[in-house]
Design a protein around this motif. Structure first.
Motif, PDB file in Angstrom:
ATOM      1  N   SER A 173       0.817  -1.210   0.000  1.00  0.00           N
ATOM      2  CA  SER A 173       0.000   0.000   0.000  1.00  0.00           C
ATOM      3  C   SER A 173       0.851   1.260   0.000  1.00  0.00           C
ATOM      4  O   SER A 173       0.515   2.243  -0.662  1.00  0.00           O
ATOM      5  CB  SER A 173      -0.909   0.022   1.239  1.00  0.00           C
ATOM      6  N   VAL A 174       1.941   1.235   0.745  1.00  0.00           N
ATOM      7  CA  VAL A 174       2.674   2.465   1.064  1.00  0.00           C
ATOM      8  C   VAL A 174       3.995   2.603   0.317  1.00  0.00           C
ATOM      9  O   VAL A 174       4.399   3.718  -0.045  1.00  0.00           O
ATOM     10  CB  VAL A 174       2.926   2.547   2.589  1.00  0.00           C
ATOM     11  N   LEU A 175       4.678   1.491   0.056  1.00  0.00           N
ATOM     12  CA  LEU A 175       6.054   1.578  -0.416  1.00  0.00           C
ATOM     13  C   LEU A 175       6.232   1.451  -1.923  1.00  0.00           C
ATOM     14  O   LEU A 175       7.319   1.142  -2.397  1.00  0.00           O
ATOM     15  CB  LEU A 175       6.907   0.508   0.294  1.00  0.00           C
ATOM     16  N   VAL A 176       5.181   1.692  -2.698  1.00  0.00           N
ATOM     17  CA  VAL A 176       5.318   1.702  -4.151  1.00  0.00           C
ATOM     18  C   VAL A 176       6.299   2.814  -4.536  1.00  0.00           C
ATOM     19  O   VAL A 176       6.203   3.940  -4.065  1.00  0.00           O
ATOM     20  CB  VAL A 176       3.950   1.939  -4.819  1.00  0.00           C
ATOM     21  N   ASP A 177       7.283   2.497  -5.384  1.00  0.00           N
ATOM     22  CA  ASP A 177       8.300   3.452  -5.864  1.00  0.00           C
ATOM     23  C   ASP A 177       9.221   3.951  -4.751  1.00  0.00           C
ATOM     24  O   ASP A 177       9.928   4.944  -4.928  1.00  0.00           O
ATOM     25  CB  ASP A 177       7.651   4.659  -6.561  1.00  0.00           C
ATOM     26  N   ARG A 212      14.938  -3.775   9.193  1.00  0.00           N
ATOM     27  CA  ARG A 212      14.966  -2.354   9.561  1.00  0.00           C
ATOM     28  C   ARG A 212      14.939  -1.457   8.334  1.00  0.00           C
ATOM     29  O   ARG A 212      14.423  -0.333   8.388  1.00  0.00           O
ATOM     30  CB  ARG A 212      16.209  -2.051  10.402  1.00  0.00           C
ATOM     31  N   TYR A 213      15.487  -1.922   7.224  1.00  0.00           N
ATOM     32  CA  TYR A 213      15.439  -1.158   5.977  1.00  0.00           C
ATOM     33  C   TYR A 213      13.986  -0.860   5.605  1.00  0.00           C
ATOM     34  O   TYR A 213      13.629   0.281   5.287  1.00  0.00           O
ATOM     35  CB  TYR A 213      16.134  -1.952   4.869  1.00  0.00           C
ATOM     36  N   PHE A 214      13.131  -1.883   5.666  1.00  0.00           N
ATOM     37  CA  PHE A 214      11.716  -1.686   5.361  1.00  0.00           C
ATOM     38  C   PHE A 214      11.059  -0.793   6.419  1.00  0.00           C
ATOM     39  O   PHE A 214      10.254   0.077   6.091  1.00  0.00           O
ATOM     40  CB  PHE A 214      10.992  -3.032   5.298  1.00  0.00           C
ATOM     41  N   ALA A 215      11.395  -1.025   7.687  1.00  0.00           N
ATOM     42  CA  ALA A 215      10.797  -0.232   8.767  1.00  0.00           C
ATOM     43  C   ALA A 215      11.159   1.237   8.611  1.00  0.00           C
ATOM     44  O   ALA A 215      10.312   2.132   8.806  1.00  0.00           O
ATOM     45  CB  ALA A 215      11.275  -0.761  10.122  1.00  0.00           C
ATOM     46  N   ASP A 216      12.417   1.534   8.260  1.00  0.00           N
ATOM     47  CA  ASP A 216      12.850   2.917   8.087  1.00  0.00           C
ATOM     48  C   ASP A 216      12.164   3.569   6.894  1.00  0.00           C
ATOM     49  O   ASP A 216      11.788   4.756   6.947  1.00  0.00           O
ATOM     50  CB  ASP A 216      14.369   2.983   7.908  1.00  0.00           C
ATOM     51  N   LYS A 217      11.983   2.815   5.820  1.00  0.00           N
ATOM     52  CA  LYS A 217      11.294   3.357   4.639  1.00  0.00           C
ATOM     53  C   LYS A 217       9.853   3.704   4.979  1.00  0.00           C
ATOM     54  O   LYS A 217       9.317   4.737   4.544  1.00  0.00           O
ATOM     55  CB  LYS A 217      11.331   2.339   3.493  1.00  0.00           C
TER      56      LYS A 217
END
Length: 223
Positions: A173-177, A212-217
């Motif tokens: 939902s959120v991390l497109v592009d 954490r990479y995903f969490a930070d994004k």
């Protein structure tokens, strides 16, 4: 069966499981956005089943907080709970690291071969400029599943499997592009290499950094 991919046919011996997987994957890939009503009559007709296996599948979706069931009003896809996601990510960081640490200790050749096969798929997907984020997340989830199996801890695997779908829907939902696919592949490659070399400490560290990479994004996107 590949994650996030609906089964072509419903197996009569495992009706509720196949229906659960199909509906779960539609929700995670946003084919059913938050708020979408799930009409029991229409779904029973689509899957050619009675209400009993459908309701069992819906109960399992409710356990994952992917749907909300309101008596007399029906079932709809749950809204995104970003605070729940924050809490889930805190747990996921440590549990994923623990799984990779155990996988490095308990690794068997067959599972290593499966991990490397998933890495090859991810590399090809990341190289495609028109890559499909949902498919890439599905392949990544498959890789994590193999790592969990290699950890040889069914209880840990169950916890992580539950967390995976709560997080994946928000990522889609959120991390497109926002996510760089080649960077994700680099991180996953480092994890698999550490597991292959039977280095539990490095496997845990690389995995925690990956989550954490995903969490930070997500944090950067939502703040």
């Amino acid at each position: 069966m590949t994650r996030f991919q609906s089964p072509i046919k419903i197996n009569k011996k495992s009706l509720h499981t196949d229906i659960f997987i199909t509906l779960r994957d539609r929700i995670v890939c946003l084919e059913y956005p938050p708020g979408t009503p799930l009409n029991e009559k229409e779904l029973c007709e689509e899957f050619s089943v009675s209400r009993t296996p459908l309701r069992e599948a819906i109960r399992r979706l409710e356990d994952l907080d992917l749907v909300t069931v309101i008596p007399r009003f029906g079932t709809h896809v749950s809204s995104l709970d970003l605070n729940e996601l924050r809490c889930a990510m805190q747990i996921k960081v440590k549990l994923e690291g623990l799984a990779s640490e155990a996988a490095a200790k308990n690794l068997v050749p067959q599972l290593l071969e499966e991990m490397e096969g998933m890495l090859e798929q991810l590399t090809k997907q990341a190289a495609n400029q028109d890559y499909n984020q949902c498919k890439m997340i599905a392949t990544e989830s498959n890789l994590h599943t193999v790592i969990w199996r290699a950890a040889d801890n069914p209880l840990l695997e169950g916890f992580l499997d539950n967390l995976q779908y709560r997080c994946a829907r928000v990522w889609n939902s959120v991390l497109v592009d926002t996510i760089e696919p080649r960077e994700v592949v680099r991180q996953l490659t480092a994890i698999v290499h550490a597991i292959r070399e039977r280095d539990p400490k490095r496997a845990a560290e690389e995995t925690e950094a990956h989550v954490r990479y995903f969490a930070d994004k997500l944090r950067d996107k939502l703040l």
